[in-house]
Design a protein around this motif. Structure first.
Motif, PDB file in Angstrom:
ATOM      1  N   UNK A   1       0.835  -1.204   0.000  1.00 11.49           N
ATOM      2  CA  UNK A   1       0.000   0.000   0.000  1.00 11.49           C
ATOM      3  C   UNK A   1       0.864   1.246   0.000  1.00 11.49           C
ATOM      4  N   UNK A   2       0.390   2.227  -0.697  1.00 13.66           N
ATOM      5  CA  UNK A   2       1.226   3.394  -0.922  1.00 13.66           C
ATOM      6  C   UNK A   2       1.519   4.166   0.373  1.00 13.66           C
ATOM      7  N   UNK A   3       0.621   4.112   1.354  1.00 11.02           N
ATOM      8  CA  UNK A   3       0.895   4.899   2.558  1.00 11.02           C
ATOM      9  C   UNK A   3       1.800   4.183   3.562  1.00 11.02           C
ATOM     10  N   UNK A   4       2.064   2.902   3.337  1.00  8.38           N
ATOM     11  CA  UNK A   4       3.106   2.271   4.147  1.00  8.38           C
ATOM     12  C   UNK A   4       4.462   2.864   3.793  1.00  8.38           C
ATOM     13  N   UNK A   5       4.586   3.174   2.518  1.00  9.46           N
ATOM     14  CA  UNK A   5       5.840   3.723   2.007  1.00  9.46           C
ATOM     15  C   UNK A   5       6.186   5.006   2.736  1.00  9.46           C
ATOM     16  N   UNK A   6       5.164   5.733   3.108  1.00  6.38           N
ATOM     17  CA  UNK A   6       5.360   6.986   3.814  1.00  6.38           C
ATOM     18  C   UNK A   6       6.136   6.763   5.102  1.00  6.38           C
ATOM     19  N   UNK A   7       5.746   5.724   5.821  1.00  5.30           N
ATOM     20  CA  UNK A   7       6.426   5.364   7.058  1.00  5.30           C
ATOM     21  C   UNK A   7       7.878   4.979   6.769  1.00  5.30           C
ATOM     22  N   UNK A   9       9.716   5.962   4.247  1.00  2.94           N
ATOM     23  CA  UNK A   9      10.460   7.151   3.853  1.00  2.94           C
ATOM     24  C   UNK A   9      10.830   7.994   5.069  1.00  2.94           C
ATOM     25  N   UNK A  10       9.860   8.178   5.957  1.00  6.56           N
ATOM     26  CA  UNK A  10      10.126   8.996   7.141  1.00  6.56           C
ATOM     27  C   UNK A  10      11.215   8.355   7.986  1.00  6.56           C
ATOM     28  N   UNK A  73       1.577  -5.663  11.981  1.00  5.80           N
ATOM     29  CA  UNK A  73       0.975  -4.329  11.857  1.00  5.80           C
ATOM     30  C   UNK A  73       2.011  -3.337  11.349  1.00  5.80           C
ATOM     31  N   UNK A  74       3.233  -3.483  11.807  1.00  2.84           N
ATOM     32  CA  UNK A  74       4.266  -2.520  11.408  1.00  2.84           C
ATOM     33  C   UNK A  74       4.890  -2.881  10.063  1.00  2.84           C
ATOM     34  N   UNK A  76       3.992  -5.526   7.944  1.00  2.00           N
ATOM     35  CA  UNK A  76       3.122  -6.232   6.989  1.00  2.00           C
ATOM     36  C   UNK A  76       3.539  -7.683   6.740  1.00  2.00           C
TER      37      UNK A  76
END
Lengths: 157, 157
Positions: A1-7, A9-10, A73-74, A76
């Protein structure tokens, strides 16, 4: 999922920035800061995750929860293998540790990898601490992207 | 969802840590580092998000995308209001900005809030930069948790 990538990247950027700033400081300081961020994150995160759950039976029960629900959860995916010597040492093996899957295996980058483990060591230590278990958590890369986390329980004397 | 919280926590901890370390450094340095982390994250993130999309029509089209898809993937809600003077200034209003919703409104904490905006200013600037738009992004808290982001487009002379 694209918003996992956000985590991802951060996390990556935080590592990068702290590593850059620690040109002046030592490498240990950088790792210890990342571990500290991880500790606080893990401590708070498992609080939410276990809110609706019953009390754990024992230490092994907690470890299984960390390997399954907490990890998936963290990251996947679950931890692939959990071992213990039944004397307070637990070894968690992740055959495809997410934070290093996108890194090249060449020697140059393998040297850089340990700092990408520090946050996660802290995550585990913080989560366990919230559940009343004091521990020391270390990590090593077996063969990228495979990664081994060792938990050493600290019993009060 | 529980794993969104993970992103919130990691953000919060990064802010905290950088703020603490900047006891020696100035407050501006802390904000500029957070903005930098945000820039890189936004730059990479929108790359993934727009991978399958057609080219944008114009600048306003890009802004709408940022307010809708980009914002909702990250913050699970859209920007509430977008305004422009049609001369390169855009104002984005988020009536419930996620990073500060859990903070108290008391004066003591309101003073602390600006450093929780820096990462997001960077996110926007990085995203726009990836799409070929140079900008300066600033933010202010209208009335917590309401927050206004101002984008000033930098035209090449």
């Amino acid at each position: 999922m694209v918003d996992d990538i956000l985590f991802d990247f951060l996390h990556m950027e935080s590592v990068d920035l702290l590593a850059k700033n620690s040109d002046n400081d030592s490498n240990e300081l950088c790792v210890s800061r990342l571990e500290h961020i991880g500790y606080n994150t893990g401590y708070r995160f498992i609080e939410r995750l276990t809110k609706e759950l019953q009390r754990f039976k024992d230490e092994l029960d907690v470890m299984k929860f960390v390997c399954k629900e907490f990890w998936s959860t963290i990251f996947k995916k679950q931890i692939d293998n959990l071992r213990t010597n039944h004397m307070g040492t637990y070894v968690l093996l992740d055959n495809r540790f997410r934070f290093i899957t996108h890194m090249s295996n060449s020697k140059q980058y393998v040297d850089q990898m340990p700092k990408y483990l520090a946050f996660t060591c802290g995550l585990i230590r913080g989560a366990l601490s919230n559940l009343g278990i004091n521990s020391i958590v270390t990590a090593e890369i077996v063969m990228p992207p495979s990664c081994r986390f060792q938990i050493q329980i600290q019993r009060s004397q």
